[in-house]
Design a protein around this motif. Structure first.
Motif, PDB file in Angstrom:
ATOM      1  N   LEU A   1      -6.224 -47.116  77.175  1.00  0.00           N
ATOM      2  CA  LEU A   1      -5.814 -46.158  76.151  1.00  0.00           C
ATOM      3  C   LEU A   1      -4.610 -45.335  76.598  1.00  0.00           C
ATOM      4  CD1 LEU A   1      -9.423 -44.755  75.484  1.00  0.00           C
ATOM      5  CD2 LEU A   1      -8.334 -46.703  74.348  1.00  0.00           C
ATOM      6  N   LYS A   2      -3.570 -45.319  75.775  1.00  0.00           N
ATOM      7  CA  LYS A   2      -2.435 -44.402  75.940  1.00  0.00           C
ATOM      8  C   LYS A   2      -1.767 -44.509  77.313  1.00  0.00           C
ATOM      9  CE  LYS A   2      -4.233 -41.097  72.555  1.00  0.00           C
ATOM     10  NZ  LYS A   2      -4.636 -39.691  72.291  1.00  0.00           N
ATOM     11  N   ASN A   3      -1.707 -45.708  77.849  1.00  0.00           N
ATOM     12  CA  ASN A   3      -0.976 -45.921  79.083  1.00  0.00           C
ATOM     13  C   ASN A   3       0.500 -46.209  78.785  1.00  0.00           C
ATOM     14  OD1 ASN A   3      -3.321 -46.013  81.103  1.00  0.00           O
ATOM     15  ND2 ASN A   3      -3.962 -47.481  79.547  1.00  0.00           N
ATOM     16  N   TYR A   4       1.349 -46.004  79.784  1.00  0.00           N
ATOM     17  CA  TYR A   4       2.784 -46.194  79.616  1.00  0.00           C
ATOM     18  C   TYR A   4       3.273 -47.245  80.607  1.00  0.00           C
ATOM     19  CZ  TYR A   4       7.799 -45.109  79.593  1.00  0.00           C
ATOM     20  OH  TYR A   4       9.170 -45.185  79.510  1.00  0.00           O
ATOM     21  N   PHE A   5       3.954 -48.280  80.086  1.00  0.00           N
ATOM     22  CA  PHE A   5       4.458 -49.377  80.906  1.00  0.00           C
ATOM     23  C   PHE A   5       5.975 -49.463  80.733  1.00  0.00           C
ATOM     24  CE2 PHE A   5       0.148 -50.301  79.649  1.00  0.00           C
ATOM     25  CZ  PHE A   5      -0.453 -50.917  80.732  1.00  0.00           C
ATOM     26  N   GLU A   6       6.706 -49.524  81.844  1.00  0.00           N
ATOM     27  CA  GLU A   6       8.166 -49.602  81.746  1.00  0.00           C
ATOM     28  C   GLU A   6       8.724 -50.532  82.816  1.00  0.00           C
ATOM     29  OE1 GLU A   6      12.106 -46.700  82.146  1.00  0.00           O
ATOM     30  OE2 GLU A   6      10.143 -45.823  81.725  1.00  0.00           O
ATOM     31  N   ASN A   7       9.480 -51.540  82.367  1.00  0.00           N
ATOM     32  CA  ASN A   7      10.218 -52.451  83.258  1.00  0.00           C
ATOM     33  C   ASN A   7       9.333 -53.095  84.314  1.00  0.00           C
ATOM     34  OD1 ASN A   7      12.690 -52.039  81.946  1.00  0.00           O
ATOM     35  ND2 ASN A   7      13.131 -50.221  83.177  1.00  0.00           N
ATOM     36  N   ASN A   8       8.197 -53.609  83.893  1.00  0.00           N
ATOM     37  CA  ASN A   8       7.293 -54.317  84.800  1.00  0.00           C
ATOM     38  C   ASN A   8       7.471 -55.823  84.648  1.00  0.00           C
ATOM     39  OD1 ASN A   8       5.830 -51.868  85.652  1.00  0.00           O
ATOM     40  ND2 ASN A   8       5.110 -51.859  83.538  1.00  0.00           N
ATOM     41  N   ASP A   9       7.411 -56.541  85.751  1.00  0.00           N
ATOM     42  CA  ASP A   9       7.404 -58.001  85.720  1.00  0.00           C
ATOM     43  C   ASP A   9       5.949 -58.454  85.669  1.00  0.00           C
ATOM     44  OD1 ASP A   9       7.986 -60.651  85.825  1.00  0.00           O
ATOM     45  OD2 ASP A   9       8.690 -60.659  87.905  1.00  0.00           O
ATOM     46  N   GLY A  10       5.337 -58.264  84.507  1.00  0.00           N
ATOM     47  CA  GLY A  10       3.920 -58.570  84.331  1.00  0.00           C
ATOM     48  C   GLY A  10       3.402 -57.958  83.047  1.00  0.00           C
ATOM     49  N   GLU A  11       2.123 -58.218  82.759  1.00  0.00           N
ATOM     50  CA  GLU A  11       1.536 -57.814  81.488  1.00  0.00           C
ATOM     51  C   GLU A  11       0.223 -57.056  81.684  1.00  0.00           C
ATOM     52  OE1 GLU A  11       2.303 -61.456  78.485  1.00  0.00           O
ATOM     53  OE2 GLU A  11       1.540 -62.055  80.454  1.00  0.00           O
ATOM     54  N   LEU A  12      -0.255 -56.461  80.615  1.00  0.00           N
ATOM     55  CA  LEU A  12      -1.644 -56.011  80.505  1.00  0.00           C
ATOM     56  C   LEU A  12      -2.427 -57.230  80.039  1.00  0.00           C
ATOM     57  CD1 LEU A  12      -4.080 -54.164  80.185  1.00  0.00           C
ATOM     58  CD2 LEU A  12      -3.065 -53.262  78.092  1.00  0.00           C
ATOM     59  N   VAL A  13      -3.328 -57.723  80.895  1.00  0.00           N
ATOM     60  CA  VAL A  13      -3.912 -59.053  80.694  1.00  0.00           C
ATOM     61  C   VAL A  13      -5.423 -58.990  80.536  1.00  0.00           C
ATOM     62  CG1 VAL A  13      -4.186 -61.354  81.687  1.00  0.00           C
ATOM     63  CG2 VAL A  13      -2.033 -60.110  81.998  1.00  0.00           C
ATOM     64  N   MET A  14      -5.914 -59.525  79.421  1.00  0.00           N
ATOM     65  CA  MET A  14      -7.342 -59.776  79.248  1.00  0.00           C
ATOM     66  C   MET A  14      -7.616 -61.172  79.816  1.00  0.00           C
ATOM     67  SD  MET A  14      -8.548 -57.014  77.779  1.00  0.00           S
ATOM     68  CE  MET A  14      -7.344 -56.181  78.833  1.00  0.00           C
ATOM     69  N   ARG A  15      -7.641 -61.267  81.145  1.00  0.00           N
ATOM     70  CA  ARG A  15      -7.837 -62.564  81.810  1.00  0.00           C
ATOM     71  C   ARG A  15      -9.226 -63.122  81.515  1.00  0.00           C
ATOM     72  NH1 ARG A  15      -9.424 -66.497  83.097  1.00  0.00           N
ATOM     73  NH2 ARG A  15      -9.206 -67.727  85.002  1.00  0.00           N
ATOM     74  N   GLY A  16     -10.208 -62.250  81.387  1.00  0.00           N
ATOM     75  CA  GLY A  16     -11.562 -62.653  81.045  1.00  0.00           C
ATOM     76  C   GLY A  16     -12.286 -61.481  80.417  1.00  0.00           C
ATOM     77  N   GLY A  17     -13.516 -61.701  80.049  1.00  0.00           N
ATOM     78  CA  GLY A  17     -14.294 -60.641  79.432  1.00  0.00           C
ATOM     79  C   GLY A  17     -14.085 -60.571  77.930  1.00  0.00           C
ATOM     80  N   HIS A  18     -14.829 -59.674  77.305  1.00  0.00           N
ATOM     81  CA  HIS A  18     -14.855 -59.584  75.850  1.00  0.00           C
ATOM     82  C   HIS A  18     -14.977 -58.111  75.419  1.00  0.00           C
ATOM     83  CE1 HIS A  18     -15.734 -63.942  75.965  1.00  0.00           C
ATOM     84  NE2 HIS A  18     -16.561 -63.621  76.952  1.00  0.00           N
ATOM     85  N   ASP A  19     -14.704 -57.887  74.147  1.00  0.00           N
ATOM     86  CA  ASP A  19     -14.992 -56.585  73.510  1.00  0.00           C
ATOM     87  C   ASP A  19     -14.308 -55.418  74.200  1.00  0.00           C
ATOM     88  OD1 ASP A  19     -16.765 -57.924  71.705  1.00  0.00           O
ATOM     89  OD2 ASP A  19     -18.301 -57.911  73.253  1.00  0.00           O
TER      90      ASP A  19
END
Length: 387
Positions: free
Chosen positions: A248-266
């Motif tokens: 929630l309400k995080n800030y991402f800037e100039n990253n070589d990568g993502e916010l990843v739902m690699r596994g899990g649910h809901d």
């Protein structure tokens, strides 16, 4: 005589007030010597100076009204550095607050760690600095939350220029899953690509480690109002591998990568801001809600991935994105706003253990039953691609 007797009876019936104590220590031995004395409301002040390779377990129990404080004499003026081959601070009690400590240029050898919250309840790590630390064993975190504790908090800490490490890990096993961890208002910056051959093990935040067999575990972690800037450790800046978490309400800037739902649910991904860099949000698993995010200057902003299996009942090294809600996101200056169906027919033959993970090796199952609506796009070449 009656008055004296009544007064004595009053004294006996009145709870005795135990005054909190303050201990100032300047060595590992002095800390261990006072551990058995620590009670709710006490504080331990570590004297300004340079230290290395302590091994302190703190099992004591504070209360909500009277936590136990472990703190620096002055914020930033007590510094741990050097070779570390054990856990410096392990909190295993209740209502313990560790604050104001700097960990700089530590080298974590095998078995080394900076802080672990193990089976702890309502403990807090706050206002600590983690600067230019290096690990020598892949997948080693600086800070770890483990065991079956609950309601722990890591806030207002800074993680800068750490090398080859995971910064913060919530550890989930068959036997244990910490509940309701809050990771809030921390800063993660200037993390370079890891040196490991497979490029893994450089996440800033990792919630769970085995998404295939343990992805259904509900950690209910909240990752809120943190900043991730120039974090290039690996392709997953945040790696979600369990269920029921919120970002929630995080800030991402100039990253070589993502916010990843690699596994899990809901899981819930709401109100985050992404500016520049190589990636936005990547989705596997079912039942996620992706709403109210602002994503700009990223080539492909949201990706819904193919998988080897469906839903929560099947085992797959990757689970196809399904039953997710993608609503009211604002995407600008992208080549592709939302890509439905990335990694189609990717062959994972020989890339994972099919005995341990009885999964098909082809990503042949397309995303399905996702509800995508109400998103806005500006200066975007293609709003949505379905593959």
């Amino acid at each position: 005589m009656k008055k004296i007797i009544l007064y004595l009876l009053f004294l006996c019936a009145t709870p005795q007030v135990i005054l909190a104590k303050s201990y100032q220590i300047k060595s590992e031995k002095e800390f261990k010597d006072i551990l058995s004395k620590l009670v709710a409301g006490d504080e331990v002040i570590i004297a300004n100076g340079n230290y290395t390779n302590w091994n302190i377990e703190i099992p004591n129990k504070g209360t909500s009204a009277k936590p136990i404080f472990i703190k620096a004499q002055e914020n930033g003026k007590i510094v741990f550095s050097g070779d570390i081959n054990q856990t410096l601070f392990k909190l295993t009690g209740d209502y313990i607050i560790l604050s104001g400590i700097t960990f700089k240029k530590c080298t974590l050898l095998k078995g080394g760690g900076l802080i672990e919250l193990k089976n702890s309840v309502n403990c807090q790590i706050t206002n600590c600095l983690f600067l230019e630390n290096t690990v020598k064993t892949q997948f080693t975190p600086l800070v770890i939350v483990s065991g079956n504790g609950k309601n722990n908090k890591i806030d207002n800490c800074t993680f800068t220029a750490n090398v080859d490490n995971q910064d913060l890990q919530v550890k989930i096993t068959k036997e244990s899953c910490p509940q309701n961890t809050l990771i809030e208002k921390n800063i993660f910056t200037n993390k370079q690509k890891v040196s490991w051959k497979n490029g893994n093990g450089g996440e800033c935040v990792q919630i769970g480690q085995d998404p295939v067999l343990l992805g259904l575990q509900e950690a209910k972690t909240i990752v809120r109002e943190n900043k991730f800037i120039n974090c290039n450790g690996e392709s997953e800046v945040i790696s979600n591998k369990s269920s029921g978490n919120s970002y929630l309400k995080n800030y991402f800037e100039n990253n070589d990568g993502e916010l990843v739902m690699r596994g899990g649910h809901d899981c819930i991904i709401d109100g985050n801001t992404f500016k520049g860099g190589t990636g936005g949000i990547r989705i596997n698993g079912s039942g996620h809600t992706i709403t109210n995010n602002k994503i700009s200057n990223i080539k492909t902003s949201i990706r819904l991935m193919y998988g080897m299996a469906k839903g929560k009942q099947e085992i797959g090294f990757y689970i196809a994105a399904s039953n997710c809600i993608i609503n009211n996101n604002q995407i600008s200056n992208a080549t592709t706003g939302i890509l439905v169906g990335d990694s189609k027919e990717v062959d994972w033959t020989g890339k994972f253990d099919t005995v341990r993970y009885p999964s098909p090796v082809m990503q042949s199952i397309a995303p399905f039953d996702n509800k995508i609506s109400g998103n806005t796009f500006s200066n975007t070449k293609t709003e949505q691609v379905n593959q």
